[in-house]
Design a protein around this motif. Structure first.
Motif, PDB file in Angstrom:
ATOM      1  N   THR A 190      -5.569  16.841 -69.688  1.00  0.00           N
ATOM      2  CA  THR A 190      -4.722  17.137 -68.533  1.00  0.00           C
ATOM      3  C   THR A 190      -3.544  16.164 -68.461  1.00  0.00           C
ATOM      4  OG1 THR A 190      -6.701  17.915 -67.394  1.00  0.00           O
ATOM      5  CG2 THR A 190      -4.763  17.514 -66.043  1.00  0.00           C
ATOM      6  N   GLU A 213       0.310  15.476 -66.457  1.00  0.00           N
ATOM      7  CA  GLU A 213       1.172  15.853 -65.332  1.00  0.00           C
ATOM      8  C   GLU A 213       2.561  15.238 -65.500  1.00  0.00           C
ATOM      9  OE1 GLU A 213       0.879  16.248 -60.491  1.00  0.00           O
ATOM     10  OE2 GLU A 213      -0.043  14.495 -61.428  1.00  0.00           O
ATOM     11  N   LYS A 243      -5.996  18.351 -61.516  1.00  0.00           N
ATOM     12  CA  LYS A 243      -6.467  17.362 -62.489  1.00  0.00           C
ATOM     13  C   LYS A 243      -7.978  17.164 -62.378  1.00  0.00           C
ATOM     14  CE  LYS A 243      -3.143  14.388 -61.372  1.00  0.00           C
ATOM     15  NZ  LYS A 243      -2.336  13.147 -61.304  1.00  0.00           N
ATOM     16  N   ARG A 244      -8.485  17.135 -61.154  1.00  0.00           N
ATOM     17  CA  ARG A 244      -9.926  16.972 -60.949  1.00  0.00           C
ATOM     18  C   ARG A 244     -10.714  18.114 -61.603  1.00  0.00           C
ATOM     19  NH1 ARG A 244     -10.031  17.725 -55.716  1.00  0.00           N
ATOM     20  NH2 ARG A 244     -10.895  19.834 -55.779  1.00  0.00           N
ATOM     21  N   LYS A 251     -10.041  18.293 -65.708  1.00  0.00           N
ATOM     22  CA  LYS A 251     -10.708  17.204 -66.439  1.00  0.00           C
ATOM     23  C   LYS A 251     -12.206  17.468 -66.487  1.00  0.00           C
ATOM     24  CE  LYS A 251      -7.297  13.555 -65.677  1.00  0.00           C
ATOM     25  NZ  LYS A 251      -6.933  12.335 -64.908  1.00  0.00           N
ATOM     26  N   GLU A 277      -3.502  16.572 -57.779  1.00  0.00           N
ATOM     27  CA  GLU A 277      -4.785  15.870 -57.869  1.00  0.00           C
ATOM     28  C   GLU A 277      -5.942  16.862 -57.970  1.00  0.00           C
ATOM     29  OE1 GLU A 277      -5.290  12.603 -58.330  1.00  0.00           O
ATOM     30  OE2 GLU A 277      -3.099  12.586 -58.493  1.00  0.00           O
TER      31      GLU A 277
END
Length: 459
Positions: free
Chosen positions: A266, A268, A256-257, A260, A253
């Motif tokens: 992105t 996963e 990705k934060r 992005k 997480e």
């Protein structure tokens, strides 16, 4: 490998003759070791070696197409590979697409242009440089070129002696070498002035940032949106439940934060077996990255020295994964940065821990250093959670020490236009200072980046 693919290779190999095999071997010298090629005496064995080296496969036939195009077997290209002369000419105009080097193309073209009398003249003029056994009547021009390379008489950036020889009786071919050298110089010049360095391009930048603008030619360009793929391979649930990696979802997480926010596409993938890790990396290396600036890959799993474990406990070599993205194997990313961040153990040296656990699944060997071949691959950066032989640590509740620190530092320092190597050094410093229930962890950076990698923060 599919039966259809094997049948295809068999039919192509059956259509090739001895001289053509010699040409294919010569054109492949930048990808297959000479010793291995010398042991090949029939086309089937040659195609098998190309498969071993991952130069061709059921879904990857471009190198074979190029080779057949270079040796003028357009009939095989059309009948078996669904291509044509015109299509190959278009493809090979794309920068970085050709996998046979301009140098090897030049030598092969010269060998084709020389008459039997010309070849005899070359051999006569080389009598003092090469052994007579290598200059016998039946030695082809390609064999002579090989011997000249072995003896250091010619190489990619020095064709002086060959030019001197050809000037005596084939000045027209000598001009081809002149043109090759001129083009090589132009390519170097183009590389040097690719990015403008005038401060006026950045009128709003003053002081330190203005100085950074002056150095813009030393920074990888970041102009596309998205800048590239950020691929996350995140192993959480293992076949053996005692190896499950609690806390790794928080790492996914966080990455990705951040990416992005930095305008990356992105993606996963969760809980991959060892073979699937390699196949996924390979799949992304085959994508078209021409409109991308960069490639980033995060891998979270258990590991051994220079290996990553799949959820099935099968290992894959880190170097094999990284090698998918060399200039040869991923030409659309040639000259662009490739970043691999790996959260996994690299050995079994343990330290006591309670609130954290190691990303390692058992006693491991400690007899080899990881990534010894990386310096030969340009534009690649690898961030490892730990140096070889040691464990890395992960909190079940908040995620791994290394990845969480990296994401925090990127959010803090990317807006200040810090380059990635500097950010990772900050991460090394922070992680090394921490007491992990009486334990220590030392991350590692391996880099062949040629410029600064600065992630652009959207305004």
């Amino acid at each position: 490998m599919s039966t259809e693919f094997h049948k295809l290779l068999f039919e192509i190999s059956e259509a090739l003759v001895t001289d053509e095999l010699a040409a294919l071997k010569f054109l492949s010298l930048d990808h297959v070791p000479r010793r291995k090629l010398e042991a090949i005496h029939e086309p089937k064995a040659f195609l098998e070696v190309l498969q071993e080296k991952d130069m061709i496969g059921a879904g990857n036939l471009f190198f074979l197409k190029e080779l057949l195009y270079r040796i003028h077997r357009i009939d095989l290209l059309t009948a078996h590979l669904g291509s044509s002369r015109e299509e190959m000419e278009r493809e090979l105009q794309v920068l970085g697409r050709a996998q046979v080097s301009a140098y090897r193309q030049l030598l092969y073209g010269i060998a084709e242009d020389l008459t039997s009398e010309d070849v005899r003249s070359v051999k006569f003029l080389l009598q003092k440089q090469l052994p007579k056994t290598k200059l016998q009547e039946n030695a082809s021009m390609l064999q002579v070129f090989l011997e000249m390379e072995i003896n250091g008489i010619i190489k990619e950036d020095n064709l002086t002696m060959l030019k001197d020889i050809l000037q005596r009786f084939r000045a027209d071919i000598k001009k081809k070498i002149d043109a090759y050298e001129e083009k090589k110089k132009e390519n170097y010049s183009r590389e040097e002035v690719r990015y403008p360095v005038s401060v006026s391009v950045y009128p709003e930048e003053q002081g330190a940032e203005g100085e950074a603008a002056k150095q813009h030619g030393k920074i990888y360009k970041m102009k596309n949106n998205p800048h590239g793929y950020c691929l996350i391979l995140n192993n959480h649930i293992f076949r053996n439940p005692r190896y499950n990696r609690e806390g790794t979802l928080q790492d996914g997480e966080a990455v990705k934060r951040v990416f992005k926010w930095l305008q990356f596409e992105t993606v996963e993938y969760m809980d991959l077996e060892g073979k699937k890790i390699y196949e996924t990396i390979k799949e992304y290396s085959k994508k078209d990255h021409r409109n991308m600036d960069c490639f980033v890959c995060f891998i979270f799993s258990h590991g051994e020295k220079d290996k990553i474990k799949g959820v099935d406990d099968e290992c894959v070599n880190i170097d094999d994964l990284v090698s998918c993205f060399t200039g040869t194997n991923c030409p659309s990313l040639a000259g662009k940065p490739k970043v691999f961040i790996i959260q996994a153990c690299q050995g079994s040296v343990r330290h006591p821990s309670v609130a954290v656990e190691s990303d390692c699944s058992g006693p491991l060997e400690v007899d080899a250093s990881p990534l010894t071949s990386i310096p030969d691959k340009a534009d690649i950066l690898i961030g490892m959670a730990t140096v070889e032989d040691y464990l890395s640590y992960r909190s079940r509740r908040t995620g791994s020490v290394y990845i969480q620190s990296l994401c925090e530092k990127m959010e803090l320092l990317c807006p200040q236009r810090e380059d990635l190597a500097a950010i990772l050094t900050e991460v090394n410093n922070e992680v090394a200072k921490r007491e992990l229930e009486g334990s220590k962890q030392m991350p590692k950076i391996t880099s062949t980046l040629l410029k600064k990698l600065i992630f652009e923060v959207p305004q």
